[in-house]
Scaffold this active site. Structure first.
Site, PDB file in Angstrom:
ATOM      1  N   HIS A 121      -6.939  -0.575   4.189  1.00  0.00           N
ATOM      2  CA  HIS A 121      -6.225  -0.198   5.407  1.00  0.00           C
ATOM      3  C   HIS A 121      -6.707  -1.115   6.528  1.00  0.00           C
ATOM      4  CE1 HIS A 121      -5.136   2.359   8.870  1.00  0.00           C
ATOM      5  NE2 HIS A 121      -4.332   3.022   8.067  1.00  0.00           N
ATOM      6  N   ASP A 198     -14.425   3.919   2.865  1.00  0.00           N
ATOM      7  CA  ASP A 198     -13.317   4.552   3.573  1.00  0.00           C
ATOM      8  C   ASP A 198     -12.828   5.695   2.686  1.00  0.00           C
ATOM      9  OD1 ASP A 198     -10.864   5.359   4.547  1.00  0.00           O
ATOM     10  OD2 ASP A 198     -10.030   3.351   4.751  1.00  0.00           O
ATOM     11  N   GLN A 201      -8.509   8.822   2.139  1.00  0.00           N
ATOM     12  CA  GLN A 201      -7.561   9.316   1.135  1.00  0.00           C
ATOM     13  C   GLN A 201      -8.244   9.998  -0.047  1.00  0.00           C
ATOM     14  OE1 GLN A 201      -4.361   9.346   1.631  1.00  0.00           O
ATOM     15  NE2 GLN A 201      -4.281   8.024   3.424  1.00  0.00           N
ATOM     16  N   LYS A 224      -5.959  14.559   7.699  1.00  0.00           N
ATOM     17  CA  LYS A 224      -5.406  14.355   6.368  1.00  0.00           C
ATOM     18  C   LYS A 224      -5.845  15.438   5.381  1.00  0.00           C
ATOM     19  CE  LYS A 224      -5.318   9.297   6.927  1.00  0.00           C
ATOM     20  NZ  LYS A 224      -3.879   9.060   7.035  1.00  0.00           N
ATOM     21  N   CYS A 361       0.036   0.184   7.297  1.00  0.00           N
ATOM     22  CA  CYS A 361      -1.220  -0.375   7.826  1.00  0.00           C
ATOM     23  C   CYS A 361      -1.975  -1.147   6.754  1.00  0.00           C
ATOM     24  CB  CYS A 361      -2.108   0.720   8.423  1.00  0.00           C
ATOM     25  SG  CYS A 361      -1.389   1.551   9.837  1.00  0.00           S
TER      26      CYS A 361
END
Length: 406
Positions: A121, A198, A201, A224, A361
């Site tokens: 991202h 990261d 997700q 999220k 993104c």
């Protein structure tokens, strides 16, 4: 409980869009919020809205207990050793920028390397580009396999004794690729580098244990994972965080302030300058309670089933290209031949179906895929096979419509 029963806990899903029942397939962008989280936020503002850490009055004490109680819930949720390792931020982007600006700027110099992947991202690319520009470090990329996965042999070749930071997403927001973070972290550490993850997700969808992964930093966002917008988390190993300087200065994060010099509070507060995101933290705590009550394993199982079913149904349609590996997280990214993804998403929206369209993104990844944009349907605990069927029906309508147009 089943997904159909879980769905009833999300008030926003009980509506029509363009005269059709809402089918929400954009949870990778932001998830919807269950009534438990909405009520927790409502209760805070109605019953004990106050600043934290400062006053000794009853409302201030209750707010502080709620805020710091949420920090303990986060610690448990990701398996951190201590609440001192849990920093509340505005989100994943702010968390990664904090590592880049505080750790990266202070510890890198010319000749050093930062290693990431082309699937990242933008929030896990641009901060490292800036660090490289300022410090003279080199930004390197682990190559991707044709299906969008990472081969550990390529990690071994890319990460060297000059590498100081490896920063990789655990789950791709475009491809659904689930990256072998634990193994990548081991390679990073073998070469003396720190591992940044990261987790935007992954944390909402699967069990995360930062100690088992042995990552040095882990970032994720509340919005999220059924929580409110505007708050996220940076986990960092205590030894590293203690050596890092704050990146925001002002009230709340100080110990002593003089006319010329100041000192900082201990962890985690030295990184939380100003009035913190109190309601957001309380909402995140409620979201964690909700997800743990359902069970992350149950959520992951449902999402894998829905992704498999969606890929099976998509493969029945001519002129559809699916991007990413066979084994994936709960999303499918695709294109309809000769039709722009924005047009596909517009037709689906007319049928009450919300999907994402654009570069997500991830412009470097779009270039690697040799497309300008894609469409994406992403699933969460409130989705069912009926939603997938509606999605396929809507996509068939789009094919028919643009077939006549072209």
């Amino acid at each position: 409980m089943s997904a159909k029963e879980w769905r009833k806990l999300f008030p926003i899903l009980d509506q029509e869009v363009n005269g059709k029942p809402l089918v929400y397939l954009d949870s990778a962008a932001t998830s919807q919020k269950p009534i438990q989280v909405i009520e927790a936020l409502d209760k805070y503002y109605k019953e004990y809205n106050s600043n934290v850490h400062r006053g000794v009055h009853t409302l201030g004490t209750r707010a502080t207990d709620g805020y710091e109680g949420a920090r303990e819930k986060v610690r448990r949720f990701i398996g951190a050793k201590s609440t001192q390792e849990i920093i509340f931020t505005r989100g994943t982007t702010t968390a990664i920028n904090t590592v880049a600006r505080s750790y990266g700027m202070a510890n890198l110099s010319e000749g050093d390397e930062i290693v990431i992947t082309p699937m990242e991202h933008h929030s896990n690319i641009i901060p490292w580009q800036q660090v490289a520009k300022v410090t003279g470090a080199t930004l390197k990329y682990i190559p991707l396999q044709p299906d969008g996965t990472i081969d550990l042999q390529d990690v071994e070749k890319t990460v060297t004794e000059h590498t100081k930071i490896v920063s990789v997403m655990q789950v791709s927001n475009v491809l659904g690729t689930i990256n072998p973070i634990k193994e990548i972290a081991a390679i990073a550490h073998k070469n003396g580098a720190v591992m940044v993850v990261d987790g935007a997700q992954s944390a909402p969808h699967m069990k995360v244990d930062v100690q088992d992964l042995d990552c040095d930093f882990f970032a994720f966002s509340a919005h999220k994972m059924c929580g409110p917008t505007g708050i996220g988390v940076l986990y960092g190993k205590k030894a590293l965080l203690n050596k890092m300087e704050p990146v925001e200065f002002g009230g709340e994060m100080i110990d002593l302030v003089g006319l010329q010099e100041s000192t900082w509070k201990e962890l985690p507060w030295k990184f939380e300058g100003g009035t913190p995101i109190i309601a957001g933290a309380i909402g995140l705590g409620a979201a964690i309670d909700f997800l743990e009550d359902i069970g992350l394993d149950n959520i992951l199982k449902l999402e894998h089933e829905l992704a498999d079913y969606a890929m099976e149904r998509l493969s029945e349609l001519d002129g559809v290209t699916i991007f990413g590996p066979k084994h994936r997280a709960g999303l499918v990214t695709f294109n309809l031949d000769d039709v722009h993804p924005h047009d596909v998403a517009t037709v689906l929206d007319s049928e009450g179906i919300a999907v994402r369209a654009g570069h997500h993104c991830a412009q470097p990844l779009m270039k690697w895929l040799e497309v300008t944009a894609t469409a994406r349907a992403s699933f969460y605990l409130y989705n069912t096979e009926d939603d997938v069927d509606a999605f396929i029906k809507g996509l068939t309508t789009a094919k028919e419509y643009f077939g006549h147009v072209f």
